[in-house]
Design a protein around this motif. Structure first.
Motif, PDB file in Angstrom:
ATOM      1  N   GLY A  74       0.810  -1.215   0.000  1.00 15.86           N
ATOM      2  CA  GLY A  74       0.000   0.000   0.000  1.00 15.86           C
ATOM      3  C   GLY A  74       0.842   1.264   0.000  1.00 15.86           C
ATOM      4  N   LEU A  75       2.167   1.122  -0.119  1.00 11.18           N
ATOM      5  CA  LEU A  75       3.080   2.263  -0.114  1.00 11.18           C
ATOM      6  C   LEU A  75       3.480   2.629  -1.543  1.00 11.18           C
ATOM      7  CD1 LEU A  75       5.330   1.192   2.893  1.00 11.18           C
ATOM      8  CD2 LEU A  75       3.376   2.763   2.916  1.00 11.18           C
ATOM      9  N   TRP A  76       3.984   3.847  -1.704  1.00 10.64           N
ATOM     10  CA  TRP A  76       4.244   4.398  -3.029  1.00 10.64           C
ATOM     11  C   TRP A  76       5.731   4.477  -3.377  1.00 10.64           C
ATOM     12  CZ3 TRP A  76       0.714   6.547  -6.669  1.00 10.64           C
ATOM     13  CH2 TRP A  76      -0.633   6.469  -6.289  1.00 10.64           C
ATOM     14  N   ASP A  77       6.026   4.118  -4.637  1.00  7.29           N
ATOM     15  CA  ASP A  77       7.305   4.454  -5.265  1.00  7.29           C
ATOM     16  C   ASP A  77       7.119   5.807  -5.949  1.00  7.29           C
ATOM     17  OD1 ASP A  77       8.142   1.851  -4.654  1.00  7.29           O
ATOM     18  OD2 ASP A  77       7.709   1.105  -6.667  1.00  7.29           O
ATOM     19  N   VAL A  78       8.047   6.729  -5.760  1.00  6.77           N
ATOM     20  CA  VAL A  78       7.991   8.025  -6.446  1.00  6.77           C
ATOM     21  C   VAL A  78       9.409   8.411  -6.888  1.00  6.77           C
ATOM     22  CG1 VAL A  78       7.351  10.458  -6.311  1.00  6.77           C
ATOM     23  CG2 VAL A  78       5.999   8.752  -5.076  1.00  6.77           C
ATOM     24  N   ASN A  79       9.572   8.625  -8.189  1.00  6.99           N
ATOM     25  CA  ASN A  79      10.886   8.894  -8.774  1.00  6.99           C
ATOM     26  C   ASN A  79      10.837  10.111  -9.699  1.00  6.99           C
ATOM     27  OD1 ASN A  79      11.656   6.360  -7.646  1.00  6.99           O
ATOM     28  ND2 ASN A  79      10.985   5.312  -9.501  1.00  6.99           N
ATOM     29  N   SER A  80      11.984  10.740  -9.891  1.00 13.77           N
ATOM     30  CA  SER A  80      12.063  11.867 -10.820  1.00 13.77           C
ATOM     31  C   SER A  80      13.481  11.976 -11.362  1.00 13.77           C
ATOM     32  CB  SER A  80      11.678  13.169 -10.120  1.00 13.77           C
ATOM     33  OG  SER A  80      11.639  14.255 -11.028  1.00 13.77           O
ATOM     34  N   ILE A  81      13.601  12.159 -12.677  1.00 12.32           N
ATOM     35  CA  ILE A  81      14.913  12.355 -13.315  1.00 12.32           C
ATOM     36  C   ILE A  81      14.803  13.515 -14.303  1.00 12.32           C
ATOM     37  CG2 ILE A  81      15.551   9.922 -13.080  1.00 12.32           C
ATOM     38  CD1 ILE A  81      14.970   9.573 -16.084  1.00 12.32           C
ATOM     39  N   GLY A  82      15.903  14.217 -14.525  1.00 11.36           N
ATOM     40  CA  GLY A  82      15.852  15.267 -15.536  1.00 11.36           C
ATOM     41  C   GLY A  82      16.984  16.264 -15.458  1.00 11.36           C
ATOM     42  N   ARG A  83      16.835  17.319 -16.255  1.00 15.19           N
ATOM     43  CA  ARG A  83      17.811  18.397 -16.358  1.00 15.19           C
ATOM     44  C   ARG A  83      17.168  19.708 -15.921  1.00 15.19           C
ATOM     45  NH1 ARG A  83      17.653  20.841 -21.585  1.00 15.19           N
ATOM     46  NH2 ARG A  83      16.334  22.218 -20.359  1.00 15.19           N
ATOM     47  N   VAL A  84      17.891  20.482 -15.087  1.00 15.79           N
ATOM     48  CA  VAL A  84      17.384  21.773 -14.626  1.00 15.79           C
ATOM     49  C   VAL A  84      18.504  22.802 -14.681  1.00 15.79           C
ATOM     50  CG1 VAL A  84      15.723  20.669 -13.070  1.00 15.79           C
ATOM     51  CG2 VAL A  84      17.945  21.387 -12.177  1.00 15.79           C
ATOM     52  N   GLU A  85      18.111  24.062 -14.750  1.00 13.95           N
ATOM     53  CA  GLU A  85      19.048  25.171 -14.584  1.00 13.95           C
ATOM     54  C   GLU A  85      18.931  25.628 -13.136  1.00 13.95           C
ATOM     55  OE1 GLU A  85      21.198  26.150 -16.953  1.00 13.95           O
ATOM     56  OE2 GLU A  85      20.345  24.510 -18.127  1.00 13.95           O
ATOM     57  N   HIS A  86      20.035  25.529 -12.388  1.00 11.87           N
ATOM     58  CA  HIS A  86      20.017  25.827 -10.957  1.00 11.87           C
ATOM     59  C   HIS A  86      21.153  26.780 -10.629  1.00 11.87           C
ATOM     60  CE1 HIS A  86      19.485  25.073  -6.641  1.00 11.87           C
ATOM     61  NE2 HIS A  86      20.787  24.927  -6.556  1.00 11.87           N
ATOM     62  N   ARG A  87      20.796  27.972 -10.169  1.00  8.46           N
ATOM     63  CA  ARG A  87      21.790  29.005  -9.837  1.00  8.46           C
ATOM     64  C   ARG A  87      22.747  29.252 -11.000  1.00  8.46           C
ATOM     65  NH1 ARG A  87      23.476  27.463  -3.566  1.00  8.46           N
ATOM     66  NH2 ARG A  87      21.380  27.662  -2.691  1.00  8.46           N
ATOM     67  N   GLY A  88      22.183  29.244 -12.207  1.00 13.50           N
ATOM     68  CA  GLY A  88      22.976  29.536 -13.390  1.00 13.50           C
ATOM     69  C   GLY A  88      23.782  28.378 -13.919  1.00 13.50           C
ATOM     70  N   HIS A  89      23.663  27.198 -13.333  1.00 16.73           N
ATOM     71  CA  HIS A  89      24.378  26.017 -13.801  1.00 16.73           C
ATOM     72  C   HIS A  89      23.383  24.955 -14.271  1.00 16.73           C
ATOM     73  CE1 HIS A  89      28.686  26.413 -12.181  1.00 16.73           C
ATOM     74  NE2 HIS A  89      28.134  27.612 -12.122  1.00 16.73           N
ATOM     75  N   THR A  90      23.805  24.137 -15.230  1.00 20.69           N
ATOM     76  CA  THR A  90      22.966  23.050 -15.718  1.00 20.69           C
ATOM     77  C   THR A  90      23.255  21.797 -14.892  1.00 20.69           C
ATOM     78  OG1 THR A  90      22.986  23.941 -17.958  1.00 20.69           O
ATOM     79  CG2 THR A  90      22.346  21.630 -17.701  1.00 20.69           C
ATOM     80  N   LEU A  91      22.218  21.306 -14.212  1.00 21.64           N
ATOM     81  CA  LEU A  91      22.350  20.116 -13.385  1.00 21.64           C
ATOM     82  C   LEU A  91      21.526  18.975 -13.961  1.00 21.64           C
ATOM     83  CD1 LEU A  91      21.991  21.446  -9.708  1.00 21.64           C
ATOM     84  CD2 LEU A  91      24.015  21.437 -11.184  1.00 21.64           C
ATOM     85  N   LEU A  92      22.067  17.764 -13.867  1.00 22.56           N
ATOM     86  CA  LEU A  92      21.317  16.549 -14.122  1.00 22.56           C
ATOM     87  C   LEU A  92      21.054  15.912 -12.770  1.00 22.56           C
ATOM     88  CD1 LEU A  92      23.339  15.076 -17.122  1.00 22.56           C
ATOM     89  CD2 LEU A  92      21.360  16.607 -17.183  1.00 22.56           C
ATOM     90  N   ILE A  93      19.803  15.530 -12.514  1.00 28.10           N
ATOM     91  CA  ILE A  93      19.429  15.012 -11.195  1.00 28.10           C
ATOM     92  C   ILE A  93      18.570  13.765 -11.362  1.00 28.10           C
ATOM     93  CG2 ILE A  93      18.357  15.549  -8.975  1.00 28.10           C
ATOM     94  CD1 ILE A  93      18.625  18.509  -9.636  1.00 28.10           C
ATOM     95  N   ALA A  94      18.844  12.761 -10.547  1.00 27.53           N
ATOM     96  CA  ALA A  94      18.010  11.560 -10.487  1.00 27.53           C
ATOM     97  C   ALA A  94      17.719  11.261  -9.021  1.00 27.53           C
ATOM     98  CB  ALA A  94      18.723  10.372 -11.133  1.00 27.53           C
ATOM     99  N   VAL A  95      16.436  11.146  -8.690  1.00 28.97           N
ATOM    100  CA  VAL A  95      16.018  10.798  -7.331  1.00 28.97           C
ATOM    101  C   VAL A  95      15.051   9.623  -7.414  1.00 28.97           C
ATOM    102  CG1 VAL A  95      14.934  11.559  -5.185  1.00 28.97           C
ATOM    103  CG2 VAL A  95      16.271  13.186  -6.537  1.00 28.97           C
ATOM    104  N   LEU A  96      15.389   8.541  -6.734  1.00 29.80           N
ATOM    105  CA  LEU A  96      14.532   7.358  -6.654  1.00 29.80           C
ATOM    106  C   LEU A  96      14.095   7.200  -5.204  1.00 29.80           C
ATOM    107  CD1 LEU A  96      16.780   4.860  -8.667  1.00 29.80           C
ATOM    108  CD2 LEU A  96      15.146   6.529  -9.560  1.00 29.80           C
ATOM    109  N   SER A  97      12.864   6.783  -4.988  1.00 28.87           N
ATOM    110  CA  SER A  97      12.411   6.617  -3.605  1.00 28.87           C
ATOM    111  C   SER A  97      11.259   5.630  -3.541  1.00 28.87           C
ATOM    112  CB  SER A  97      11.979   7.964  -3.017  1.00 28.87           C
ATOM    113  OG  SER A  97      10.778   8.420  -3.611  1.00 28.87           O
TER     114      SER A  97
END
Length: 298
Positions: A249-272
């Motif tokens: 009954g619990l959830w998997d929630v994930n997100s991956i992608g590219r963002v502009e953060h404080r003027g820098h391009t970051l790639l981020i992957a979060v799995l949970s």
């Protein structure tokens, strides 16, 4: 000579060393002692304690781990990886669980596989495949994903492509269960770098641009997750995944992608996983995302 003494003292302090200043006094400008003694050369010994050494700056891994460990304890487990394409800094932090269900983030991997296979055949995606790919990424359509999963040859096709892409910790789901593919945040970062990075990639420039275009045009109600770290959330390119597990009954929630953060391009992957609700999962992923991005760019 007395006018030079403050600058010599400053230099000695800055170096944090024992300074020995030799000064020759004259009767008209004594440095030390009385006038009778001033005619003889004198040596002025100025003692300073060594300056305390500065601790070395933490590595990106240490900075991100410290920031994440300081977060309030929340249900479930998570795995995060982040890379700064401008500075070259990168970091990863895992809660120790190992692999996670991909849920719908595997759709980016399926699309990359489809494009690699088309490249091998010397052609392009068919009009039907392009329509399915757009639905799969932009609105996370599962029927479209089922069709493209079959097109790539299911798990065996995904595994073959992942060998070429450099994903070493990803295990395709059995049969048609693409959403139960097991992966790590580090592997998802490798996949993102194959699309957005400056290095060599088995994906052609046209293939990479195609993936970028679709990930940048995800529907509005799915623009959460790594976009929380973006200077402008609307500019983020991302793919999210969410899955309620029937056994717990619990959830998997994930997100991956590219963002502009404080003027820098970051790639981020979060799995949970292990979240009591979909909303709580999103909140947790966004909290981890912003914490890791801020720590990397401290």
């Amino acid at each position: 000579m007395s006018r030079n003494l403050p600058s010599l003292r400053s230099a000695a302090v800055a170096a944090g060393t024992l300074a020995v200043i030799a000064a020759t006094a004259s009767s008209s400008a004594p440095l030390l002692g009385n006038t009778a003694e001033a005619a003889a050369p004198r040596t002025l010994h100025v003692h300073y304690a060594p300056a305390a050494g500065r601790a070395p700056a933490p590595s990106p891994d240490e900075a991100v781990a410290k920031a994440l460990k300081a977060l309030p304890k929340a249900p479930g487990a998570y795995d995060v990886a982040v890379a700064d394409l401008d500075s070259g800094d990168r970091a990863a932090y895992a809660s120790g669980k190992g692999t996670f269900d991909t849920a719908s983030i595997v759709k980016v991997d399926i699309l990359a596989t489809l494009l690699l296979q088309a490249q091998d055949d010397g052609g392009e995606l068919s009009a039907a495949q392009q329509k399915l790919a757009a639905a799969m990424i932009r609105s996370s359509d599962n029927d479209a994903t089922d069709a493209l999963w079959a097109d790539i040859g299911g798990g065996s096709g995904l595994a073959e492509a992942n060998d070429r892409l450099g994903l070493t910790g990803t295990e395709p789901g059995d049969g048609g269960t693409w959403g139960l593919t097991q992966t790590t945040a580090a592997d998802q970062l490798v996949l993102l770098e194959a699309v957005y990075g400056d290095g060599a990639s088995p994906l052609s420039g046209d293939s990479r641009h195609y993936v970028e275009k679709l990930m940048a045009s995800v529907v509005d109600d799915q623009r959460w997750g790594v976009s929380a770290a973006a200077d402008d959330a609307g500019s983020a390119a991302l793919k999210n995944g969410w899955l309620p597990r029937s056994a717990t009954g619990l959830w998997d929630v994930n997100s991956i992608g590219r963002v502009e953060h404080r003027g820098h391009t970051l790639l981020i992957a979060v799995l949970s996983d292990g979240h009591p609700s979909y909303k709580e999962g999103i909140d947790a992923v966004e909290n981890v995302t912003t914490t890791a991005a801020n720590a990397l760019r401290h």
